[in-house]
Design a protein around this motif. Structure first.
Motif, short mmCIF file in Angstrom:
data_model
loop_
_atom_site.label_atom_id
_atom_site.label_comp_id
_atom_site.label_asym_id
_atom_site.label_seq_id
_atom_site.Cartn_x
_atom_site.Cartn_y
_atom_site.Cartn_z
N LEU A 191 0.74 -1.34 -0.08
CA LEU A 191 0.07 0.12 0.01
C LEU A 191 0.80 1.11 0.06
O LEU A 191 0.45 2.24 -0.57
N SER A 192 1.97 1.11 0.71
CA SER A 192 2.92 2.36 0.61
C SER A 192 3.54 2.73 -0.75
O SER A 192 3.96 3.84 -1.03
N LYS A 193 3.82 1.55 -1.50
CA LYS A 193 4.13 1.81 -2.86
C LYS A 193 2.85 2.37 -3.72
O LYS A 193 3.26 2.59 -5.10
N GLY A 194 1.75 2.20 -3.21
CA GLY A 194 0.43 2.45 -4.10
C GLY A 194 0.18 1.55 -5.05
O GLY A 194 -0.69 1.64 -5.97
N TYR A 195 0.50 0.15 -5.06
CA TYR A 195 0.21 -0.99 -5.57
C TYR A 195 -1.06 -1.83 -5.27
O TYR A 195 -1.35 -1.96 -4.06
N ASP A 218 -1.84 -4.88 -9.66
CA ASP A 218 -0.58 -4.48 -10.24
C ASP A 218 0.52 -5.44 -9.70
O ASP A 218 1.16 -5.77 -10.68
N LEU A 219 0.27 -5.83 -8.56
CA LEU A 219 1.27 -6.85 -8.04
C LEU A 219 1.31 -8.26 -8.71
O LEU A 219 2.31 -8.88 -9.10
N GLN A 220 -0.04 -8.74 -9.16
CA GLN A 220 0.01 -9.73 -9.98
C GLN A 220 0.45 -9.61 -11.38
O GLN A 220 1.44 -10.59 -11.82
N GLN A 221 0.59 -8.53 -11.91
CA GLN A 221 1.21 -8.31 -13.11
C GLN A 221 2.77 -8.09 -12.93
O GLN A 221 3.38 -8.64 -13.81
N MET A 222 3.22 -7.59 -12.05
CA MET A 222 4.63 -7.59 -11.61
C MET A 222 5.24 -8.72 -11.24
O MET A 222 6.36 -9.03 -11.76
N TYR A 238 6.19 -23.14 -2.60
CA TYR A 238 5.60 -22.12 -3.01
C TYR A 238 5.36 -21.00 -2.22
O TYR A 238 5.36 -19.70 -2.39
N VAL A 239 4.94 -21.10 -0.97
CA VAL A 239 4.81 -20.35 -0.10
C VAL A 239 5.94 -19.50 0.05
O VAL A 239 6.02 -18.08 0.04
N ARG A 240 7.31 -19.95 0.33
CA ARG A 240 8.50 -19.10 0.54
C ARG A 240 8.65 -18.39 -0.54
O ARG A 240 9.17 -17.38 -0.63
N ALA A 241 8.78 -19.16 -1.84
CA ALA A 241 8.98 -18.52 -3.01
C ALA A 241 7.99 -17.14 -3.35
O ALA A 241 8.77 -16.23 -3.80
N PHE A 242 6.77 -17.50 -3.15
CA PHE A 242 5.94 -16.37 -3.34
C PHE A 242 6.09 -15.23 -2.28
O PHE A 242 6.19 -13.99 -2.94
N ILE A 243 6.32 -15.47 -1.28
CA ILE A 243 6.57 -14.35 -0.26
C ILE A 243 7.92 -13.86 -0.61
O ILE A 243 7.86 -12.35 -0.49
N LYS A 244 8.93 -14.42 -0.90
CA LYS A 244 10.36 -13.83 -1.20
C LYS A 244 9.87 -12.85 -2.36
O LYS A 244 10.38 -11.65 -2.59
N GLN A 245 9.17 -13.14 -3.48
CA GLN A 245 9.11 -12.45 -4.62
C GLN A 245 8.19 -11.32 -4.36
O GLN A 245 8.46 -10.14 -4.67
N TYR A 246 7.08 -11.41 -3.53
CA TYR A 246 6.16 -10.43 -3.05
C TYR A 246 7.11 -9.22 -2.38
O TYR A 246 7.19 -8.24 -2.72
N ALA A 247 7.80 -9.82 -1.41
CA ALA A 247 8.71 -8.86 -0.77
C ALA A 247 9.74 -8.03 -1.35
O ALA A 247 9.78 -6.79 -1.11
N ASP A 248 10.30 -8.69 -2.22
CA ASP A 248 11.24 -8.22 -2.96
C ASP A 248 10.78 -6.83 -4.16
O ASP A 248 11.21 -5.96 -4.22
N VAL A 267 7.87 -5.14 -3.55
CA VAL A 267 7.67 -4.07 -2.61
C VAL A 267 8.72 -3.41 -2.05
O VAL A 267 8.32 -2.56 -1.10
N GLY A 268 9.81 -3.87 -2.22
CA GLY A 268 10.79 -3.00 -1.65
C GLY A 268 11.57 -3.72 -0.34
O GLY A 268 12.13 -2.96 0.47
N LEU A 269 10.86 -4.74 -0.03
CA LEU A 269 11.56 -5.26 1.33
C LEU A 269 12.69 -6.28 1.10
O LEU A 269 12.94 -6.80 -0.10
N ASP A 270 13.32 -6.81 2.18
CA ASP A 270 14.46 -7.71 1.88
C ASP A 270 13.80 -9.13 2.16
O ASP A 270 13.49 -9.65 3.17
N GLY A 271 13.35 -9.90 1.15
CA GLY A 271 12.57 -10.88 1.01
C GLY A 271 13.34 -12.09 2.12
O GLY A 271 12.62 -12.88 2.71
N ASP A 272 14.63 -12.41 1.74
CA ASP A 272 15.43 -13.41 2.66
C ASP A 272 15.32 -13.09 4.03
O ASP A 272 15.29 -13.96 5.14
N ARG A 273 15.67 -11.79 4.38
CA ARG A 273 15.48 -11.63 5.89
C ARG A 273 14.11 -11.61 6.28
O ARG A 273 13.98 -12.15 7.72
N LEU A 274 13.11 -11.30 5.67
CA LEU A 274 11.44 -11.27 6.08
C LEU A 274 11.29 -12.92 6.45
O LEU A 274 10.81 -13.26 7.52
N LEU A 275 11.81 -13.60 5.48
CA LEU A 275 11.67 -15.33 5.69
C LEU A 275 12.01 -15.75 7.05
O LEU A 275 11.52 -16.56 7.57
#
Length: 291
Positions: free
Chosen positions: A13-17, A21-25, A49-59, A61-69
């Motif tokens: 939401l902070s990115k305005g997506y 939008d996120l599905q397309q990206m 898929y849970v881990r792969a999707f979360i990492k992709q989502y996080a990266d 929207v500007g977050l560190d996917g590996d650290r978040l996991l």
């Protein structure tokens, strides 16, 4: 602790997506993005898929996917928890597999003898000609001797040609018998496809990659056992899975079907008819043994 889904949603939401939008990206289906934000991992096609999707989502929207996991590892399903790993050293081939393997060897006693026949025939012809010439020393009928020598040469040449022709036909038959793997699509519906594989020379390998600029999430099982590694593949980082002698069933779970390229024994596998509409699919391959 703030839930991982809330962190991701807030960043989005902070990115305005929007979710669209996120599905397309990310190329992740919208329903899976919603599931991640709500912490509903049950609808995912598999734990990895849970881990792969979360990492992709996080990266994205500007977050560190590996650290978040890593920070939320306790609430994210393990990829291969409790999976039994195959002990390749304990496998002993069955009688039928040994027989199939013996058919592939290049050496056989019959073929070896046949390949030497032209030389043997030539040796016999030489001996026969020597005997005829020796006979000539005891006889004055030179014309008859010439006729006998010509007959021996003619018969030897004919027998040699027939032997070479026979060997060539057998070689051609052997080449025809060594067919490449044939992969036939048997059925396809609702994201699940079934294939039959014939003329597969085992051991072999399955290679999975993605089209240039694309990526996919892959998991492969052989005889019901999940193979390592699994995860994200692209055109420069393909996934290769070894297929042992006892391979009878192969299952491939694909996260982004339109971008995926599957090769079996060097042959590209035809995609299901709905591969453009349904991104996440399961492909099941049955190896048909040929006795």
């Amino acid at each position: 602790m703030v839930q991982i889904g809330e962190i991701l949603k807030s960043a989005r939401l902070s990115k305005g997506y929007t979710l669209d939008d996120l599905q397309q990206m990310t190329k992740i289906q919208k329903r899976y993005l919603i599931a991640i934000e709500e912490g509903d991992y049950e609808i995912m096609p598999g734990n990895f898929y849970v881990r792969a999707f979360i990492k992709q989502y996080a990266d994205t929207v500007g977050l560190d996917g590996d650290r978040l996991l890593g920070d939320h590892a306790s609430v994210i399903p393990e990829i291969h928890g409790g999976v039994q790993v195959e002990d390749s050293g304990s496998f002993s081939p069955t009688r039928s597999e040994t027989k199939r393997a013996s058919k592939k060897t290049n050496f056989n006693y019959g073929g070896s003898v046949q390949s030497q026949l032209p030389t043997l025939l030539l040796a016999v012809a030489v001996i026969a000609i020597v005997l005829v010439i020796w006979k000539a020393t005891l006889s004055d009928d030179g014309e008859q001797i010439q006729t006998e020598v010509a007959s021996i040469i003619s018969q030897t040449t004919l027998a040699s040609q027939e032997t070479v022709s026979s060997n060539t036909e057998q070689t051609d038959s052997a080449v025809v018998a060594e067919q490449t793997a044939q992969v036939t699509l048997v059925s396809s519906a609702d994201g699940y496809a079934e294939y039959d594989i014939t003329s597969l020379s085992l051991p072999s390998e399955l290679k999975i990659s993605a089209m240039a600029g694309g990526s996919s999430w892959i998991s492969v099982s052989v005889n019901g056992i999940v193979q390592e590694p699994s995860g994200i593949v692209d055109s420069e980082n393909p996934l290769t899975v070894a297929l042992p002698l006892n391979t009878s069933e192969i299952e491939v779970v694909v996260g982004v079907m339109p971008a995926t390229i599957i090769e079996l024994d060097g042959a590209v596998v035809a995609m299901p008819a709905d591969y453009q509409e349904i991104q996440t699919q399961t492909l099941s391959f049955t190896v048909k043994s040929v006795e």
